[in-house]
Write an enzyme that holds these catalytic residues in place. Sequence first.
Site, PDB file in Angstrom:
ATOM      1  N   PRO A 273      -7.315  -7.022   7.609  1.00 35.70           N
ATOM      2  CA  PRO A 273      -6.818  -7.915   6.623  1.00 35.70           C
ATOM      3  C   PRO A 273      -5.316  -8.265   7.028  1.00 35.70           C
ATOM      4  O   PRO A 273      -4.396  -7.556   6.984  1.00 35.70           O
ATOM      5  CB  PRO A 273      -6.759  -6.868   5.454  1.00 35.70           C
ATOM      6  CG  PRO A 273      -6.910  -5.498   5.839  1.00 35.70           C
ATOM      7  CD  PRO A 273      -7.477  -5.597   7.211  1.00 35.70           C
ATOM      8  N   ASP A 449      -1.553  -5.678   9.757  1.00 38.68           N
ATOM      9  CA  ASP A 449      -2.693  -5.123   9.472  1.00 38.68           C
ATOM     10  C   ASP A 449      -2.338  -4.461   8.114  1.00 38.68           C
ATOM     11  O   ASP A 449      -1.768  -3.169   8.073  1.00 38.68           O
ATOM     12  CB  ASP A 449      -3.203  -4.212  10.511  1.00 38.68           C
ATOM     13  CG  ASP A 449      -4.614  -3.926  10.113  1.00 38.68           C
ATOM     14  OD1 ASP A 449      -5.124  -3.907   8.783  1.00 38.68           O
ATOM     15  OD2 ASP A 449      -5.341  -3.312  10.848  1.00 38.68           O
ATOM     16  N   HIS A 450      -2.849  -5.050   7.143  1.00 40.95           N
ATOM     17  CA  HIS A 450      -2.601  -4.425   5.631  1.00 40.95           C
ATOM     18  C   HIS A 450      -3.229  -3.044   5.447  1.00 40.95           C
ATOM     19  O   HIS A 450      -2.980  -2.409   4.602  1.00 40.95           O
ATOM     20  CB  HIS A 450      -2.780  -5.422   4.715  1.00 40.95           C
ATOM     21  CG  HIS A 450      -1.988  -5.123   3.488  1.00 40.95           C
ATOM     22  ND1 HIS A 450      -1.021  -4.328   3.371  1.00 40.95           N
ATOM     23  CD2 HIS A 450      -1.903  -6.026   2.351  1.00 40.95           C
ATOM     24  CE1 HIS A 450      -0.367  -4.432   2.239  1.00 40.95           C
ATOM     25  NE2 HIS A 450      -0.923  -5.524   1.561  1.00 40.95           N
ATOM     26  N   ARG A 451      -4.317  -2.618   6.363  1.00 41.28           N
ATOM     27  CA  ARG A 451      -4.986  -1.438   6.116  1.00 41.28           C
ATOM     28  C   ARG A 451      -3.962  -0.233   6.523  1.00 41.28           C
ATOM     29  O   ARG A 451      -4.184   0.747   5.988  1.00 41.28           O
ATOM     30  CB  ARG A 451      -6.136  -1.299   7.272  1.00 41.28           C
ATOM     31  CG  ARG A 451      -7.437  -2.312   7.096  1.00 41.28           C
ATOM     32  CD  ARG A 451      -8.288  -2.056   7.944  1.00 41.28           C
ATOM     33  NE  ARG A 451      -7.795  -2.542   9.224  1.00 41.28           N
ATOM     34  CZ  ARG A 451      -8.501  -2.384  10.640  1.00 41.28           C
ATOM     35  NH1 ARG A 451      -9.611  -2.188  10.408  1.00 41.28           N
ATOM     36  NH2 ARG A 451      -8.018  -2.815  11.575  1.00 41.28           N
ATOM     37  N   VAL A 453      -0.442  -0.934   7.495  1.00 42.93           N
ATOM     38  CA  VAL A 453       1.030  -1.422   6.957  1.00 42.93           C
ATOM     39  C   VAL A 453       0.881  -1.944   5.755  1.00 42.93           C
ATOM     40  O   VAL A 453       0.477  -3.002   5.348  1.00 42.93           O
ATOM     41  CB  VAL A 453       1.315  -2.334   8.209  1.00 42.93           C
ATOM     42  CG1 VAL A 453       2.866  -2.835   7.839  1.00 42.93           C
ATOM     43  CG2 VAL A 453       1.381  -1.702   9.384  1.00 42.93           C
TER      44      VAL A 453
END
Length: 479
Positions: A273, A449-451, A453
């Site tokens: 994401p 990467d919002h998983r 960060v």
Amino acid sequence: MTTMTDSSVREFRMPDVGEGLTEAEILKWYVQPGDTVTDGQVVCEVETAKAAVELPIPYDGVVRALHFPEGTTVDVGTSIIAVAVGDGAAAAAEPVQEAVAQTPAAAEAEEPKPAGRQPVLVGYGVSTSATRRRPRKGAQAPAAAQEASAAIQAEMNGHGPAAPAAPAAPAAPVGGERPLAKPPVRKLAKDLGVDLATVVPSGPDGIITREDVHAAVAAPAAEPETAPSAAPASSPSPSAPASYDSVRETRIPVKGVRKATAAAMVGSAFTAPHVTEFVTVDVTRTMKLVEELKQDKEYTGLRVNPLLLIAKALLVAIKRHPDINASWDETAQEIVVKHYVNLGIAAATPRGLIVPNIKDAHAQTLPQLAGSLGELVSTAREGKTSPAAMQGGTVTITNVGVFGVDTGTPILNPGESAILAVGAIKLQPWVHKGKVKPRQVTTLALSFDHRLVDGELGSKVLADVAAVLEQPKRLISWA
């Protein structure tokens, strides 16, 4: 690798470069049947999904046959050239029949014998395994998969659907045997919700290919069209695949670097994401420092430009926020924090986009980093970047400013958690010390990467990079 087919002829097989690649395209042959070759002589140039590489032959002899023409994509382990050695070299030196573009069936007929070791691109690698994959029964010709793929592509391009062909009955796995497919194909099938046990294989030895998976996806959608419908009797049914206007359109085969880039970008965009944040910063002081460094004797002969200081600023930001330098392990369900930085630099080359990286960039001084950047860029422009140089990156910089654009929303390099895009540096009106003055300004964009960060971490990293570029003295105080 090499296989002995008789006492005087050796089959040289497409080697494994040791980077997990499964195929390569033969770009150019440097020898022809009847030519004499020596140990270590380059016989052809091949392009993998990552780089162009020259292949040396590991023995002396006379070329007996070339099994594939230039432009052919060959799987690793497939015989590509036959060389007569020893007593057979004298006989092979006589005029031989042209063997270029012959089918590889003859070369594959003999069972490879175990050898002590097999050649990779340079030197020798692991021992050859004597294990042979059992052919999958019921393997069908690739025609069905190719026709389905062509029909879908034609319709997507606006040429109308091709004539529906009768679907072939899927070959059921024998005795509960696991369908044969390479890991990328298995992942594609999983993403598309396709059960490999129902797919008709078209690859050699019953291996399921990407085209087979796409054909399986297309089959259900095509079934309603094959059913009788109340179409007007005057409507002619198409009898041949839809063609395209070769004058107004050009079709370019997707292969090599372009094929690898496409797969990587699709995989990254639909797996991680993405979040992108932006900041506009006054880099006037950084540009002044670049000019000063160019006059410094310590940097004589080195590549000194704004990218050097931007790279150093990112390394400083990573040191202050090490959690940004990580990757997501889906299998183990773990976040892997890297205690080293392999800094990737996106480079546009004639063969396409590649991202070589500077190993352990975090441990390099500014002059050392300048030397590494210069070597990386020159090697990429010459098309000599090795596959190893593009493995193991942890974070990447892409300098879209060289094309005159302000910034972009970059897609993550697979396996990484952040990528920094640098826009064009332009003279703009800027409030400096309470007054509007012309200053050199650029816009930075950080995708992450919002998983793994969060917005806070990504924002702090981007803000630190901007702060260093606005006040380069922070390279000293924050280092």
